[in-house]
Design a protein around this motif. Structure first.
Motif, short mmCIF file in Angstrom:
data_model
loop_
_atom_site.label_atom_id
_atom_site.label_comp_id
_atom_site.label_asym_id
_atom_site.label_seq_id
_atom_site.Cartn_x
_atom_site.Cartn_y
_atom_site.Cartn_z
N MET A 82 0.82 -1.19 0.00
CA MET A 82 0.00 0.00 0.00
C MET A 82 0.88 1.26 0.00
O MET A 82 0.51 2.25 -0.61
N ASN A 83 2.01 1.21 0.70
CA ASN A 83 2.91 2.36 0.75
C ASN A 83 3.46 2.69 -0.63
O ASN A 83 3.67 3.85 -0.95
N ARG A 84 3.69 1.67 -1.40
CA ARG A 84 4.25 1.88 -2.73
C ARG A 84 3.25 2.64 -3.62
O ARG A 84 3.65 3.54 -4.38
N ILE A 85 2.00 2.35 -3.52
CA ILE A 85 0.96 3.05 -4.30
C ILE A 85 0.87 4.51 -3.86
O ILE A 85 0.78 5.42 -4.68
N GLU A 86 0.93 4.74 -2.55
CA GLU A 86 0.88 6.11 -2.04
C GLU A 86 2.10 6.91 -2.50
O GLU A 86 1.99 8.09 -2.82
N LYS A 129 4.97 15.91 -9.52
CA LYS A 129 5.32 16.15 -10.92
C LYS A 129 4.31 17.11 -11.55
O LYS A 129 4.68 18.02 -12.31
N GLU A 130 3.04 16.93 -11.23
CA GLU A 130 1.99 17.81 -11.77
C GLU A 130 2.15 19.23 -11.22
O GLU A 130 1.98 20.21 -11.95
N GLU A 131 2.50 19.36 -9.94
CA GLU A 131 2.70 20.68 -9.35
C GLU A 131 3.91 21.38 -9.99
O GLU A 131 3.85 22.58 -10.26
N LEU A 161 3.75 6.42 -5.29
CA LEU A 161 3.54 6.72 -6.71
C LEU A 161 2.57 7.88 -6.89
O LEU A 161 2.78 8.77 -7.72
N ILE A 162 1.50 7.87 -6.10
CA ILE A 162 0.51 8.95 -6.20
C ILE A 162 1.14 10.27 -5.78
O ILE A 162 0.95 11.31 -6.42
N THR A 163 1.93 10.24 -4.72
CA THR A 163 2.61 11.45 -4.25
C THR A 163 3.59 11.96 -5.30
O THR A 163 3.68 13.17 -5.56
N ALA A 164 4.33 11.05 -5.92
CA ALA A 164 5.29 11.44 -6.96
C ALA A 164 4.57 12.05 -8.16
O ALA A 164 5.04 13.04 -8.73
#
Length: 76
Positions: A1-5, A14-16, A7-10
């Protein structure tokens, strides 16, 4: 689950960064346009003749002539 979070944070970071980069480009373009406009205005003012200066000289001559005529009338 940490890995998905992670990726979402990254992806969010990147979008910011992409949004910040876009804003930076827009501000750079606006600054460049303002600089070119300022330079164009300065060149225009430098090469445009000053008609008011000629008017002031003519006015001063006419003004002096008027008072010279009054001085001649008083002498008579």
């Amino acid at each position: 689950m940490n890995r998905i979070e992670d990726l979402i944070t990254a992806l969010q970071k990147k979008e910011e960064e992409k949004n910040k980069n876009t804003v930076l480009w827009i501000l750079a373009i606006i600054g460049a346009v303002a600089a070119v406009a300022g330079i164009a205005y300065a060149v225009y003012r430098f090469f445009t003749p000053d008609y008011l200066e000629d008017f002031d000289e003519d006015f001063d001559e006419d003004f002096d002539d008027y008072f010279e005529d009054d001085d001649e009338d008083e002498d008579k």
